[in-house]
Design a protein around this motif. Structure first.
Motif, mmCIF file in Angstrom:
data_model
loop_
_atom_site.group_PDB
_atom_site.id
_atom_site.type_symbol
_atom_site.label_atom_id
_atom_site.label_comp_id
_atom_site.label_asym_id
_atom_site.label_seq_id
_atom_site.Cartn_x
_atom_site.Cartn_y
_atom_site.Cartn_z
ATOM 1 N N THR A 115 -4.572 8.941 1.143
ATOM 2 C CA THR A 115 -3.324 9.258 1.833
ATOM 3 C C THR A 115 -2.851 10.666 1.491
ATOM 4 O O THR A 115 -2.411 11.419 2.365
ATOM 5 N N HIS A 117 5.232 14.192 -0.632
ATOM 6 C CA HIS A 117 4.581 13.006 -0.091
ATOM 7 C C HIS A 117 4.051 12.118 -1.222
ATOM 8 O O HIS A 117 2.840 11.969 -1.386
ATOM 9 N N PRO A 172 2.806 8.813 -3.134
ATOM 10 C CA PRO A 172 2.006 7.727 -2.529
ATOM 11 C C PRO A 172 2.837 6.566 -2.003
ATOM 12 O O PRO A 172 2.461 5.928 -1.028
ATOM 13 N N THR A 173 3.953 6.265 -2.665
ATOM 14 C CA THR A 173 4.793 5.141 -2.259
ATOM 15 C C THR A 173 6.263 5.549 -2.324
ATOM 16 O O THR A 173 6.632 6.502 -3.015
ATOM 17 N N THR A 187 0.388 2.153 0.985
ATOM 18 C CA THR A 187 0.910 3.470 0.643
ATOM 19 C C THR A 187 1.669 4.016 1.851
ATOM 20 O O THR A 187 1.665 3.430 2.931
ATOM 21 N N GLU A 230 6.399 8.707 9.294
ATOM 22 C CA GLU A 230 5.798 7.923 8.215
ATOM 23 C C GLU A 230 5.863 6.430 8.516
ATOM 24 O O GLU A 230 6.707 5.972 9.283
ATOM 25 N N VAL A 274 4.633 2.490 6.263
ATOM 26 C CA VAL A 274 4.108 1.933 5.021
ATOM 27 C C VAL A 274 2.943 1.005 5.319
ATOM 28 O O VAL A 274 3.073 0.052 6.098
ATOM 29 N N ASP A 288 -6.382 4.153 -1.733
ATOM 30 C CA ASP A 288 -5.420 4.526 -0.700
ATOM 31 C C ASP A 288 -4.492 5.644 -1.148
ATOM 32 O O ASP A 288 -4.123 6.502 -0.345
ATOM 33 N N THR A 289 -4.109 5.646 -2.417
ATOM 34 C CA THR A 289 -3.207 6.682 -2.910
ATOM 35 C C THR A 289 -3.837 8.066 -2.756
ATOM 36 O O THR A 289 -3.185 9.017 -2.312
ATOM 37 N N ARG A 320 -10.899 8.304 2.776
ATOM 38 C CA ARG A 320 -10.881 6.990 2.121
ATOM 39 C C ARG A 320 -12.293 6.538 1.755
ATOM 40 O O ARG A 320 -12.522 6.010 0.664
ATOM 41 N N CYS A 365 1.441 5.168 -14.214
ATOM 42 C CA CYS A 365 0.109 4.847 -13.706
ATOM 43 C C CYS A 365 -0.970 5.421 -14.616
ATOM 44 O O CYS A 365 -1.001 6.634 -14.863
ATOM 45 N N SER A 377 8.240 2.896 -6.878
ATOM 46 C CA SER A 377 7.243 2.639 -7.914
ATOM 47 C C SER A 377 7.115 1.126 -8.087
ATOM 48 O O SER A 377 7.931 0.358 -7.576
#
Length: 506
Positions: free
Chosen positions: A316, A370, A372-373, A491, A486, A488, A312-313, A185, A450, A376
């Motif tokens: 991660t 995996h 990012p989120t 992300t 996992e 949240v 973060d995307t 990060r 994105c 969407s």
């Protein structure tokens, strides 16, 4: 005192009667029949809101558990919001590709988010229209295009060297053990700060800005009054706190903005300034329908979006990648062999990445398994629409459940398995832009895809390659299994942040 007490009592009961009358009117008013997608029955006024809360599950898990019963398109009533959740490729294609213009806007924001977004003056939050087109065009052409990304190559080289040094220093101090996410990060945040502001910052300033960005994201976490606006009077303390955070954000970033403005107006006055930055394009930005360029608070908002969207995307994704390498040493060894065959003993360069078929397969599989989120960014419809034969009212929130596509057994062979070879010897394909096929959409798809997709894949690929080239990654404690649980945090991150043992390559 009696007069005051009586007056307050009258006000209280008048307010209560007004609220009850509003609720009764809302429940009893005649409505046109709507054929909404199926979904769990809810309660009056609050819909499924309290059911979600009472389940004790994260929202993504609540939705995942409902899919077998209600199917790939379903409705949730969340207070005053109607959510339509899509989890199948063909439905997403119909909504965001075939009917893309109708599904391309964003829902109304709560007052707190509106403060931080300057009333939707960002690429991600803007309503579909001239402001969005102006902001997106500027960001893509002047910061995220392939040609512009190349101008920041030296920034990435410096950041990768700093990353390697930080990992070595931390390992030496901790018996070879390092935190993966924290270091990844920091590295990507350094890159984005340089790209955004074009001025050199010391490590303390970088960490302070990073902490501020995290505080902003926490402040924007959903609250009950987002779904039930009638409750907003009960959240005055939270709104006050949000305003304090917003003011702190402006106070912290405006000095960097003014420093860059001065450096541009007096070339050579700041020897640490870069030749170009994203910020340069914002000072005199022309936005359709507006006469004046962005104000300082608006520039703060646009810069914050640039930083938060790519930090973060990417970090991660790197943490998940290292976890997979530890779980499967054969994947790590094969990737290292490819790096050696391409770069030899020199540092791997981003120019090498295009030639690395196995690295590219690893990154694709990483983004499939995996993303990012889980969801969407929320879409909203500009006019009443039909989807899969169901009615989608104007203003409805449309949520895309990304794992429903990336792990669909109808689209993928053995989707639960992490297997980069599926894109090589396995003969499977995946276009992460969703243009030629819609089998995985880690960055969304359609008009609101994105804009940082290209930058993100470059950063993830380069960081993974350098980290594997410099170190062998092993489990810590030794011989322990990786926990792929996992959670949240803006992300989707590892439930237990990854610590790993690193062995420098000879």
């Amino acid at each position: 005192m009696d007069l005051i007490s009586s007056t307050l009592t009258i006000i209280f009961f008048t307010t209560l009667i007004f609220i009850l009358s509003t609720i009764i009117f809302y429940l009893t008013r005649p409505r046109p029949y709507l054929n909404l997608p199926p979904g769990p029955p809810g309660w009056p006024v609050v819909g499924n809101l309290f059911q979600v809360a009472a389940s004790g599950k994260p929202f993504f898990q609540y939705v995942k558990d409902l899919l077998p019963k209600y199917g790939p398109i379903m409705t949730l009533k969340m207070g005053t919001r109607t959510m339509i959740i899509l989890s199948q490729s063909n439905l997403v294609h119909e909504a965001l590709i075939e009917k893309g213009q109708v599904f391309a806007t964003r829902p109304a924001e709560n007052p707190t988010r509106a403060v931080f977004s300057c009333n939707k003056f960002t690429v991600n939050a803007a309503l579909y229209g001239p402001v969005w087109r102006s902001l997106r065009r500027n960001m893509v052409q002047n910061a995220l295009s392939a040609s512009k990304l190349r101008t920041f190559r030296d920034v990435r080289v410096t950041a990768m060297d700093k990353l390697v040094d930080r990992l070595k220093t931390e390992a030496e101090a901790n018996g070879g053990v390092v935190y993966v996410l924290k270091n990844a990060r920091f590295a990507v945040f350094c890159i984005l700060l340089s790209m955004c502001f074009g001025v050199e910052m010391n490590e303390r300033s970088i960490e302070e800005v990073d902490e501020m960005m995290k505080t902003v994201l926490i402040t924007l976490d959903p609250r009950l009054d987002d779904y039930l606006p009638l409750l907003r009077p009960l959240f005055s303390k939270q709104r006050k706190r949000a305003m304090e955070v917003r003011n702190q954000q402006i106070e912290m970033l405006v000095p960097f903005i003014e420093r860059r403005r001065a450096a541009i107006s007096r070339p050579g006055s700041d020897p640490t300034s870069a030749e170009f930055s994203y910020l340069d394009t914002l000072f005199d930005l022309s936005v359709e329908g507006r006469k004046d360029p962005p104000t300082n608070p608006e520039i703060v908002t646009l810069c914050s979006e640039f930083l938060n969207g790519g930090t973060d995307t990417t970090a991660t994704a790197v943490e998940w990648a290292i976890a997979r390498f530890i779980e499967s040493p054969a994947i790590q060894s094969r990737l290292f062999d490819e790096i050696k065959s391409i770069a030899g003993d020199r540092k791997i360069d981003e120019k090498d990445i295009e030639k690395m078929s196995y690295l590219n397969a690893v990154v694709k599989e990483l983004l499939r398994k995996h993303p990012p989120t889980y969801f969407s960014l929320t879409h909203s419809v500009t006019e009443p629409a039909k989807l899969a034969g169901y009615d989608i009212p104007k203003g409805t929130n449309v949520e895309i459940y990304i794992p429903g596509i990336g792990e669909d057994p109808k689209l993928w062979n053995d989707p639960g398995r992490f297997d980069p070879d599926r894109f090589l010897t396995g003969g499977e394909t995946a276009d992460i832009t969703g243009v030629s096929e819609l089998k995985m959409i880690p960055f969304g798809v359609g008009r609101r895809i994105c804009p940082g997709l290209g930058m993100a894949t470059v950063h993830v690929s380069l960081m993974i390659a350098r980290m594997v080239q410099e170190f062998e990654w092993r489990s810590w404690p030794e011989n322990s299994k990786v926990d792929f649980g996992e959670k949240v945090e803006f992300t989707v991150v590892m439930k237990n942040t990854l610590r790993a043992m690193i062995i420098p390559r000879v």
